[in-house]
Design a protein around this motif. Structure first.
Motif, short mmCIF file in Angstrom:
data_model
loop_
_atom_site.label_atom_id
_atom_site.label_comp_id
_atom_site.label_asym_id
_atom_site.label_seq_id
_atom_site.Cartn_x
_atom_site.Cartn_y
_atom_site.Cartn_z
N ASP A 160 0.82 -1.22 0.00
CA ASP A 160 0.00 0.00 0.00
C ASP A 160 0.85 1.27 0.00
OD1 ASP A 160 -2.29 -1.52 0.02
OD2 ASP A 160 -2.62 -1.33 2.17
N GLU A 161 2.00 1.22 0.63
CA GLU A 161 2.83 2.42 0.79
C GLU A 161 3.88 2.60 -0.30
OE1 GLU A 161 2.53 4.87 3.12
OE2 GLU A 161 0.66 3.85 3.63
N TRP A 162 4.20 1.55 -1.05
CA TRP A 162 5.31 1.56 -2.00
C TRP A 162 5.28 2.77 -2.93
CZ3 TRP A 162 6.01 1.33 -7.28
CH2 TRP A 162 7.30 1.03 -7.73
N LYS A 179 4.24 5.65 -2.45
CA LYS A 179 4.43 6.91 -1.74
C LYS A 179 5.83 7.05 -1.14
CE LYS A 179 -0.37 6.63 -0.32
NZ LYS A 179 -1.21 6.33 0.82
N LEU A 180 6.66 6.03 -1.31
CA LEU A 180 8.00 6.05 -0.72
C LEU A 180 9.05 6.45 -1.74
CD1 LEU A 180 7.77 2.69 1.26
CD2 LEU A 180 7.52 5.00 2.18
N ARG A 226 9.30 9.67 -5.49
CA ARG A 226 8.21 8.72 -5.18
C ARG A 226 7.59 8.25 -6.50
NH1 ARG A 226 4.02 11.28 -1.27
NH2 ARG A 226 3.59 12.38 -3.19
#
Length: 81
Positions: free
Chosen positions: A38-40, A42-43, A54
């Motif tokens: 889910d976060e990939w 946004k990193l 990002r």
């Protein structure tokens, strides 16, 4: 749409974007556990495609071509290319 209750049509552009995003979503789910999947996007990513940015920013700024590159990148990580 899936239930057949929508009678509209989508442009080829929209269908391509949807296909790329669904492929990215599914690929990330196969690669990573749920929190990271889910976060990939946004990193910050040090890979050459992202250059410390990002993935979501790269995709927004680059449109369909970058969406497709990110999808191919994820597919390659999964061993699909």
């Amino acid at each position: 749409m899936k239930k057949g209750e929508w009678s509209g049509s989508l442009s080829q552009d929209t269908l391509t974007r949807i296909s790329a995003l669904v492929g990215i979503f599914k690929g990330l789910r196969l690669l990573f556990s749920e929190p990271l999947a889910d976060e990939w996007v946004k990193l910050p990513n040090k890979g050459p495609l992202f250059d410390g940015r990002r993935p979501i920013d790269v995709m927004i700024e680059g449109g369909i071509p970058k969406l497709l590159l990110v999808r191919r990148h994820i597919d390659a990580l999964r061993g699909g290319l």
